[in-house]
Design an enzyme around this catalytic site. Structure first.
Site, PDB file in Angstrom:
ATOM      1  N   THR A  60     -24.800 -43.852  49.227  1.00 34.61           N
ATOM      2  CA  THR A  60     -23.785 -44.143  48.228  1.00 34.61           C
ATOM      3  C   THR A  60     -23.786 -45.640  47.903  1.00 34.61           C
ATOM      4  O   THR A  60     -24.653 -46.392  48.361  1.00 34.61           O
ATOM      5  CB  THR A  60     -22.401 -43.599  48.680  1.00 34.61           C
ATOM      6  OG1 THR A  60     -21.480 -43.741  47.606  1.00 34.61           O
ATOM      7  CG2 THR A  60     -21.857 -44.306  49.911  1.00 34.61           C
ATOM      8  N   LYS A  64     -28.005 -46.940  46.054  1.00 38.30           N
ATOM      9  CA  LYS A  64     -28.759 -45.829  45.452  1.00 38.30           C
ATOM     10  C   LYS A  64     -30.083 -46.262  44.811  1.00 38.30           C
ATOM     11  O   LYS A  64     -31.062 -45.527  44.862  1.00 38.30           O
ATOM     12  CB  LYS A  64     -27.897 -45.079  44.426  1.00 38.30           C
ATOM     13  CG  LYS A  64     -26.810 -44.218  45.074  1.00 38.30           C
ATOM     14  CD  LYS A  64     -26.074 -43.408  44.020  1.00 38.30           C
ATOM     15  CE  LYS A  64     -25.066 -42.452  44.653  1.00 38.30           C
ATOM     16  NZ  LYS A  64     -24.479 -41.551  43.658  1.00 38.30           N
ATOM     17  N   ASN A  85     -29.540 -40.365  45.838  1.00 37.25           N
ATOM     18  CA  ASN A  85     -28.353 -40.179  46.686  1.00 37.25           C
ATOM     19  C   ASN A  85     -28.691 -39.431  47.976  1.00 37.25           C
ATOM     20  O   ASN A  85     -27.810 -39.180  48.784  1.00 37.25           O
ATOM     21  CB  ASN A  85     -27.238 -39.454  45.926  1.00 37.25           C
ATOM     22  CG  ASN A  85     -27.540 -37.979  45.741  1.00 37.25           C
ATOM     23  OD1 ASN A  85     -28.702 -37.568  45.763  1.00 37.25           O
ATOM     24  ND2 ASN A  85     -26.507 -37.183  45.555  1.00 37.25           N
ATOM     25  N   ASP A 100     -27.165 -35.389  42.381  1.00 36.90           N
ATOM     26  CA  ASP A 100     -25.954 -35.573  41.561  1.00 36.90           C
ATOM     27  C   ASP A 100     -25.991 -34.722  40.286  1.00 36.90           C
ATOM     28  O   ASP A 100     -24.968 -34.168  39.869  1.00 36.90           O
ATOM     29  CB  ASP A 100     -25.785 -37.048  41.170  1.00 36.90           C
ATOM     30  CG  ASP A 100     -25.262 -37.892  42.327  1.00 36.90           C
ATOM     31  OD1 ASP A 100     -24.562 -37.352  43.198  1.00 36.90           O
ATOM     32  OD2 ASP A 100     -25.560 -39.101  42.348  1.00 36.90           O
ATOM     33  N   ALA A 125     -21.598 -45.029  29.995  1.00 35.63           N
ATOM     34  CA  ALA A 125     -23.062 -45.150  30.046  1.00 35.63           C
ATOM     35  C   ALA A 125     -23.490 -45.926  31.292  1.00 35.63           C
ATOM     36  O   ALA A 125     -24.433 -46.713  31.248  1.00 35.63           O
ATOM     37  CB  ALA A 125     -23.574 -45.819  28.770  1.00 35.63           C
ATOM     38  N   ASN A 148     -19.826 -45.499  24.589  1.00 34.83           N
ATOM     39  CA  ASN A 148     -19.553 -46.493  25.625  1.00 34.83           C
ATOM     40  C   ASN A 148     -18.860 -47.706  25.027  1.00 34.83           C
ATOM     41  O   ASN A 148     -19.083 -48.046  23.869  1.00 34.83           O
ATOM     42  CB  ASN A 148     -20.872 -46.928  26.281  1.00 34.83           C
ATOM     43  CG  ASN A 148     -20.648 -47.554  27.642  1.00 34.83           C
ATOM     44  OD1 ASN A 148     -19.849 -47.061  28.426  1.00 34.83           O
ATOM     45  ND2 ASN A 148     -21.344 -48.646  27.930  1.00 34.83           N
ATOM     46  N   THR A 150     -19.457 -50.760  25.815  1.00 34.90           N
ATOM     47  CA  THR A 150     -20.554 -51.656  25.458  1.00 34.90           C
ATOM     48  C   THR A 150     -21.638 -50.817  24.789  1.00 34.90           C
ATOM     49  O   THR A 150     -22.406 -50.121  25.453  1.00 34.90           O
ATOM     50  CB  THR A 150     -21.119 -52.337  26.725  1.00 34.90           C
ATOM     51  OG1 THR A 150     -20.026 -52.859  27.488  1.00 34.90           O
ATOM     52  CG2 THR A 150     -22.085 -53.449  26.371  1.00 34.90           C
ATOM     53  N   ARG A 153     -25.362 -50.767  25.830  1.00 32.45           N
ATOM     54  CA  ARG A 153     -25.720 -50.043  27.056  1.00 32.45           C
ATOM     55  C   ARG A 153     -25.968 -48.562  26.750  1.00 32.45           C
ATOM     56  O   ARG A 153     -26.860 -47.945  27.309  1.00 32.45           O
ATOM     57  CB  ARG A 153     -24.562 -50.203  28.050  1.00 32.45           C
ATOM     58  CG  ARG A 153     -25.024 -50.351  29.460  1.00 32.45           C
ATOM     59  CD  ARG A 153     -23.868 -50.646  30.391  1.00 32.45           C
ATOM     60  NE  ARG A 153     -24.274 -50.354  31.767  1.00 32.45           N
ATOM     61  CZ  ARG A 153     -23.442 -50.163  32.758  1.00 32.45           C
ATOM     62  NH1 ARG A 153     -22.135 -50.234  32.543  1.00 32.45           N
ATOM     63  NH2 ARG A 153     -23.881 -49.906  33.975  1.00 32.45           N
ATOM     64  N   GLY A 240     -13.308 -33.406  38.679  1.00 31.05           N
ATOM     65  CA  GLY A 240     -14.561 -33.956  39.188  1.00 31.05           C
ATOM     66  C   GLY A 240     -14.844 -33.692  40.654  1.00 31.05           C
ATOM     67  O   GLY A 240     -15.944 -33.989  41.134  1.00 31.05           O
TER      68      GLY A 240
HETATM   69  P1  ATR Z   1     -20.812 -45.716  37.644  1.00 32.37           P
HETATM   70  O1  ATR Z   1     -22.037 -45.886  38.490  1.00 32.37           O
HETATM   71  O2  ATR Z   1     -19.648 -45.169  38.397  1.00 32.37           O
HETATM   72  O3  ATR Z   1     -21.067 -44.991  36.375  1.00 32.37           O
HETATM   73  P2  ATR Z   1     -20.900 -48.267  36.307  1.00 32.37           P
HETATM   74  O4  ATR Z   1     -22.381 -48.193  36.266  1.00 32.37           O
HETATM   75  O5  ATR Z   1     -20.251 -49.564  36.682  1.00 32.37           O
HETATM   76  O6  ATR Z   1     -20.325 -47.216  37.330  1.00 32.37           O
HETATM   77  O7  ATR Z   1     -20.327 -47.759  34.902  1.00 32.37           O
HETATM   78  C1  ATR Z   1     -18.984 -47.717  34.630  1.00 32.37           C
HETATM   79  C2  ATR Z   1     -18.775 -47.078  33.262  1.00 32.37           C
HETATM   80  O8  ATR Z   1     -17.365 -47.096  32.970  1.00 32.37           O
HETATM   81  C3  ATR Z   1     -19.439 -47.838  32.121  1.00 32.37           C
HETATM   82  O9  ATR Z   1     -19.735 -46.926  31.082  1.00 32.37           O
HETATM   83  C4  ATR Z   1     -18.331 -48.800  31.688  1.00 32.37           C
HETATM   84  O10 ATR Z   1     -18.443 -49.272  30.367  1.00 32.37           O
HETATM   85  P3  ATR Z   1     -19.290 -50.628  30.046  1.00 32.37           P
HETATM   86  O11 ATR Z   1     -20.736 -50.230  30.104  1.00 32.37           O
HETATM   87  O12 ATR Z   1     -18.834 -51.033  28.685  1.00 32.37           O
HETATM   88  O13 ATR Z   1     -18.904 -51.615  31.117  1.00 32.37           O
HETATM   89  C5  ATR Z   1     -17.136 -47.879  31.794  1.00 32.37           C
HETATM   90  N1  ATR Z   1     -15.882 -48.630  31.941  1.00 32.37           N
HETATM   91  C6  ATR Z   1     -15.421 -49.225  33.050  1.00 32.37           C
HETATM   92  N2  ATR Z   1     -14.250 -49.822  32.791  1.00 32.37           N
HETATM   93  C7  ATR Z   1     -13.972 -49.615  31.484  1.00 32.37           C
HETATM   94  C8  ATR Z   1     -12.905 -49.967  30.606  1.00 32.37           C
HETATM   95  N3  ATR Z   1     -11.871 -50.689  31.043  1.00 32.37           N
HETATM   96  N4  ATR Z   1     -12.955 -49.552  29.323  1.00 32.37           N
HETATM   97  C9  ATR Z   1     -13.994 -48.813  28.877  1.00 32.37           C
HETATM   98  N5  ATR Z   1     -15.029 -48.457  29.656  1.00 32.37           N
HETATM   99  C10 ATR Z   1     -15.020 -48.847  30.935  1.00 32.37           C
END
Ligand code: ATR
Length: 277
Positions: A60, A64, A85, A100, A125, A148, A150, A153, A240
């Site tokens: 975890t 990973k 994982n 996963d 994303a 997403n 961003t 991404r 989930g």
């Molecule tokens: P994980 O491995 O759990 O998917 P991650 O790779 O950090 O964790 O990805 C987190 C996801 O949640 C991303 O899509 C992130 O969006 P960004 O790519 O724009 O950062 C999204 N996320 C986290 N906090 C957010 C927020 N406050 N608003 C919108 N999207 C968020």
């Protein structure tokens, strides 16, 4: 037989509860522990576990990607997802797998009433979205909208992972409008929004109906704001927690050789341990 979950930190992991439940229910003589491995020592510590006769480990955060890099061989799913994982140790060799995508689909499929939707909207994303995008394509979903915060991404992930489906990147705001304007058969949140109630997804889902399945891979809380909105619209909802439980099944079989199921007893045990009920 010995197996473990490795992470940093590791105290939050539910894997010892899940595998412990199955060791008990199958009567298989084995142990499963949680090990906190510092990233600097990860590769050496994993090789030490191989030497000590472990059957394998679950992996975890934050290991990973390092797990994938360290392995002698990699299965196709782990390679596509870009992370592992589950490391399986056989005759001194390390094989990287990723369960996963399997766990995600096993959790979702019973709510799809036998039909794979042609279209899906994926929110987020990050790392979790990668497994979901692989699983959706393997199941035959042809048209995926990937939204997403961003946008770049989402674009990069679409470019990298689109194989059998068309993956269209979208901004988060446009995704909220889409959910208000068009009925979608499947909506999945893979982002961390809503985790522990923080920054909940508060869209109205105005165009969604009983024909829409909404899955949030966030499981703390079980009933996220997104799933609450979905219920108001009469959508089918999938939380989930089942993904977490189902991803562990192939790992248990690889480590200990037993076939196991996700039943209500296991689910309740994990819910209670996490304080979700
Ligand atoms: P994980 O491995 O759990 O998917 P991650 O790779 O950090 O964790 O990805 C987190 C996801 O949640 C991303 O899509 C992130 O969006 P960004 O790519 O724009 O950062 C999204 N996320 C986290 N906090 C957010 C927020 N406050 N608003 C919108 N999207 C968020």
């Amino acid at each position: 037989m010995k197996a473990a979950v490795v992470g940093h930190p590791i105290a939050h992991s539910q894997s010892p509860t899940i595998h412990g439940h199955w060791l008990e229910s199958t009567g298989i003589a084995g142990t499963y522990e949680a090990l906190d491995l510092h990233p600097d020592a990860f590769a050496d510590e994993i090789r030490a576990l191989v030497e000590r006769g472990f059957q394998g480990v679950n992996v975890t955060v934050p290991h990973k990607e390092a797990a994938l890099a360290l392995a002698d061989t990699t299965d196709e799913t782990a390679r596509r997802i870009g992370a592992s994982n589950t490391l399986v140790f056989t005759q001194g060799k390390i094989q990287a797998r990723n369960t996963d995508a399997y766990g995600f689909w096993e959790n979702l499929a019973p709510s799809l009433t036998g039909q794979t939707p042609k279209r899906a909207l994926v929110l987020g994303a990050g790392g979790a979205a990668r497994a979901v995008l692989v699983a959706l394509q393997d199941a035959g979903v042809q048209d995926i909208v990937l939204a997403n915060r961003t946008l770049s991404r989402a674009q990069a992930l679409a470019d990298e992972l689109a194989v059998s489906a068309r993956i269209e990147p979208l901004s988060w705001d446009d995704a909220e409008s889409l959910m208000d304007q068009q009925m979608l058969p499947l909506i999945i949140n893979t982002s961390s929004r809503g985790m522990k109630g923080e920054n909940p997804i508060t869209c109205t889902l105005a165009a969604q109906t009983s024909q829409t399945v909404v899955n949030d891979i966030v499981y703390n809380p079980l009933q996220t704001a997104l799933l609450q909105s979905a219920e108001v619209r009469g959508c089918r909802t999938v939380d989930g927690l089942g993904m977490l439980l189902h991803q562990a099944r192939p790992a248990f079989q690889a480590f200990f050789g037993g076939r196991v199921v996700v039943d209500a007893g296991l689910r309740h045990k994990v819910e209670r341990r996490m304080g979700l009920v």
